[in-house]
Each structure stands twice: as C-alpha cells, then as structure tokens.
Motif scaffolding. Structure first.
Motif, short mmCIF file in Angstrom:
data_model
loop_
_atom_site.label_atom_id
_atom_site.label_comp_id
_atom_site.label_asym_id
_atom_site.label_seq_id
_atom_site.Cartn_x
_atom_site.Cartn_y
_atom_site.Cartn_z
N VAL A 254 41.66 63.20 -6.44
CA VAL A 254 42.94 63.90 -6.51
C VAL A 254 42.86 65.23 -5.76
O VAL A 254 41.85 65.94 -5.85
N LYS A 255 43.92 65.54 -5.02
CA LYS A 255 44.04 66.86 -4.40
C LYS A 255 45.41 67.42 -4.76
O LYS A 255 46.40 66.69 -4.76
N GLY A 256 45.45 68.70 -5.13
CA GLY A 256 46.72 69.28 -5.52
C GLY A 256 46.71 70.79 -5.41
O GLY A 256 45.76 71.39 -4.90
N GLN A 257 47.75 71.40 -5.94
CA GLN A 257 47.83 72.87 -5.93
C GLN A 257 48.59 73.32 -7.16
O GLN A 257 49.38 72.58 -7.75
N GLY A 258 48.33 74.55 -7.57
CA GLY A 258 48.99 75.11 -8.74
C GLY A 258 48.41 74.60 -10.03
O GLY A 258 47.44 73.84 -10.05
N GLY A 259 49.00 75.02 -11.16
CA GLY A 259 48.52 74.59 -12.47
C GLY A 259 47.54 75.56 -13.08
O GLY A 259 47.13 76.56 -12.47
N ASP A 260 47.14 75.27 -14.30
CA ASP A 260 46.19 76.10 -15.04
C ASP A 260 44.77 75.62 -14.73
O ASP A 260 44.41 74.49 -15.02
N TRP A 261 43.99 76.49 -14.14
CA TRP A 261 42.67 76.07 -13.66
C TRP A 261 41.75 75.64 -14.80
O TRP A 261 40.94 74.74 -14.66
N MET A 297 52.25 72.05 -16.37
CA MET A 297 51.57 73.25 -15.88
C MET A 297 52.23 73.80 -14.62
O MET A 297 51.84 74.86 -14.13
N GLY A 298 53.18 73.06 -14.07
CA GLY A 298 53.82 73.50 -12.84
C GLY A 298 52.99 73.21 -11.61
O GLY A 298 53.21 73.80 -10.54
N GLY A 299 52.03 72.31 -11.74
CA GLY A 299 51.20 71.93 -10.61
C GLY A 299 51.84 70.84 -9.76
O GLY A 299 52.86 70.25 -10.14
N GLN A 300 51.21 70.56 -8.62
CA GLN A 300 51.77 69.59 -7.68
C GLN A 300 50.66 68.74 -7.07
O GLN A 300 49.60 69.26 -6.71
N ILE A 301 50.89 67.44 -6.95
CA ILE A 301 49.94 66.53 -6.32
C ILE A 301 50.17 66.52 -4.81
O ILE A 301 51.31 66.37 -4.34
N MET A 302 49.09 66.68 -4.04
CA MET A 302 49.16 66.59 -2.58
C MET A 302 48.65 65.23 -2.09
O MET A 302 49.13 64.71 -1.10
N ALA A 303 47.65 64.68 -2.82
CA ALA A 303 47.10 63.36 -2.45
C ALA A 303 46.36 62.80 -3.66
O ALA A 303 45.74 63.56 -4.42
N MET A 304 46.45 61.50 -3.82
CA MET A 304 45.71 60.84 -4.91
C MET A 304 45.35 59.43 -4.45
O MET A 304 46.24 58.63 -4.13
N ASN A 305 44.04 59.12 -4.42
CA ASN A 305 43.57 57.83 -3.94
C ASN A 305 42.52 57.26 -4.89
O ASN A 305 41.72 58.00 -5.47
N LEU A 306 42.56 55.92 -5.03
CA LEU A 306 41.49 55.26 -5.80
C LEU A 306 40.16 55.55 -5.15
O LEU A 306 40.02 55.50 -3.92
N PHE A 307 39.16 55.87 -5.98
CA PHE A 307 37.85 56.23 -5.43
C PHE A 307 36.74 55.87 -6.39
O PHE A 307 36.82 56.17 -7.58
#
Length: 325
Positions: A254-261, A297-307
C-alpha cells in the motif's frame, strides 16, 4: 550439576502441544589447527521448536550450520553448550534413536549389496523380525518408487543418484519412525526426482509423521513446509510459518498519504515514511477495515497492489540484512 542435553521442565499452555524437537541456546564450537588452538563457531545460541505432525524446513547457505545442527540433534556430535530435547528425552538418549529416521546428505551405502539386501541389513540393526521385514520392505520400495526387480537383482554400485536417494529414504523409514530428519533430500536430483521426493514427503506428512529437513531448493520448501527457520553463520535469524514470514496470498503493498502515523503503524508494521510526505508498507489485517480506518483518519490511497514475496526473495533479503548488520 546438569549435563549438556538436559532441559528443565517447563509448563506448557493448554493450547500448546509439547514439541518433539526443543532446543535452547545450542552452541557448537570446533577446534582446529595443529595445536587445536583455533576455533570455528558452527552454531550460536540456536533455539527452536518443532511440533508433532508438522513439516519443518531449515534453510541456510553452505556452511551456515544446518548439518551441524542435525548431527547435534541426532547425538552424532555433542553440543559445546545449550540444551535440547528430542521426543521428550535429552539429546543423545539411545532409546530415542529407535523412534527416529535419518537420511544424510551423502548416503553412505554398501555398493556391492543390492537395495533389498541393504534394507534387510538396516532392518536387522533395528531388530525388526524377518516376518515383518517381508511385508515392510516391499511397502517402502513402493512408497519411494523403486522397483522390486532393481532392489533385488541390481547392486547399488549400478544405481543412479535418484535410485540411491530412494534407497536412502527407504532405510530412513525402515523402523516406522515418528520423527524423520532429511538432510538435503533433493540434492542432485533432476526435476522429476525432486517432484517424486516431494510427493514422498507429502505422503509421510499425510500419515502424521513429523519431518525436519533442510534444502537449497526453496521453491520445494515453500510447497511442503508448515514452518521454516533460516540459519545464517550458525545463528537462527528467523522462524515461523510461511504465511507469517511471507504474508498471505491476500497481502497488499500500500502507498498513501495523510492519516495518523501512529495508527498507520499498527496496520503497516514495516511502514516507510517518504520524503514527499507519503508513506508505503505491507498491509497486515483486513483490507476493508483498513480502508474504513484510513477514511476516518482523512488519509488517501495512492496505490494498492497484491504482494507476497517468494521464499527465495525473502531468504535473500534476510541473508543480506544479516551480512550488513
């Protein structure tokens, strides 16, 4: 004073079965040189458990200490330090040897005997009655895929590598062992031979046998084993089930931005925070719950791939990390 090989009794949880192999801080140091003044540390503080009925794979590079660990467990060599149990008995207990089977990496067979004669000899060592041998030996030959004609008429000096490996496997099973040690059982075999050896191991697993083996053929280990451990330079660096170590087939990158770390770190234990403020990692948990949590959390997904890495990729990563540490 407690001798090497004794393990103090410990209380097991109600849900945890007693292990058939248990080691605690096992060490083995060899002395070399003309005056035996040089030390080679082959095993360092090796602690592991193998449970009844499971297939356990030990991985490592050449010289990692895999064969040394086998020899210590089998009582062929004594540990320099640490303790262990085999089938509930201290390492080296003679009575336990009646209940285990062992296929060494290089099978030392009497080449002027036929396979049948060799299995009779092995059965005699275990004091197996002749009437039992008469049905057990043919059953084992069928299991390992060696014909009666070859076993009875052909001397082993005329056997191929695959045939010798089959006879070696049959002798490891001649006493109907509870626990089977296989040291590189697929070494030197062609793809057909490896497939057949894998099928033999799976048949033994289905019969409830406990199998402890090491191998360089990581693709086969991934197909066979319930749990694995990696040995590097004599040190056990990780152990667990295939899914625990590699992730399940539903593991996501998963790659994203924002949210509670802090919350994100619970979902993505190996999370990386990148210079541009985004983050990436492997998702551990239910994907729908994660997405719902991320939205709150107000976060956003930029990419998500099976791995899911292969066992070979995981192994190389672990070994590289160990060398660089």
């Amino acid at each position: 004073m407690k001798s090497v090989g004794d393990v103090p009794e410990r209380k097991l949880s109600k849900t945890e079965p007693p292990p058939v192999v248990l080691t605690s801080e096992l060490r083995k140091v060899y002395r070399t040189g003309f005056f035996l003044n040089q030390k080679i540390v082959s095993l360092k503080s090796c602690s592991l458990k193998v449970y009844r009925g499971e297939t356990f794979g030990l991985l490592g590079q050449n010289g990692a200490g895999k064969t040394t660990l086998f020899k210590v467990l089998l009582g062929i060599v004594r540990p320099t330090g640490g303790r262990g149990l085999l089938l509930g008995k201290p390492l080296g207990d003679r009575a336990v040897k009646q209940r285990i089977g062992y296929l060494p990496e290089n099978t030392y067979l009497y080449e002027y005997l036929t396979g049948w004669e060799f299995l009779q000899l092995t059965a005699g060592i275990f004091q197996i009655p002749s009437k039992v041998q008469r049905h057990r030996i043919p059953e084992l030959l069928e299991l390992v895929g060696l014909s009666l004609a070859d076993a009875k008429k052909k001397q082993m000096r005329r056997y191929s590598k695959g045939m010798l490996q089959r006879v070696g496997m049959a002798q490891a099973l001649i006493n109907d062992p509870e626990l089977i040690f296989l040291d590189e059982p697929m070494s030197g075999l062609d793809p057909v031979g490896r497939y057949q050896m894998r099928e033999i191991i799976l048949t033994l697993k289905a019969a409830g046998k406990t199998i402890f083996f090491n191998s360089h053929i990581l693709s086969e280990v991934e197909k066979i084993c319930d749990r694995i451990a990696i040995l590097s330079q004599g040190e056990l660096i990780c152990s667990g089930s295939i899914n625990d170590l590699l992730g399940t087939a539903n593991t996501y990158r998963v790659k994203g931005q924002g949210g509670d770390w802090e919350v994100l770190s619970n979902w993505l234990p190996n999370i990386e925070f990148l210079a541009d403020g985004s983050w990436q990692g492997e998702l551990h948990g239910d994907v729908y719950d994660f997405l719902a949590s991320l939205r709150l959390m107000g976060g956003q997904i930029m990419a998500m791939n099976l791995f899911r890495p292969s066992l070979e990729e995981f192994f190389m990563e672990q070994v590289r990390e160990r060398k660089n540490s």
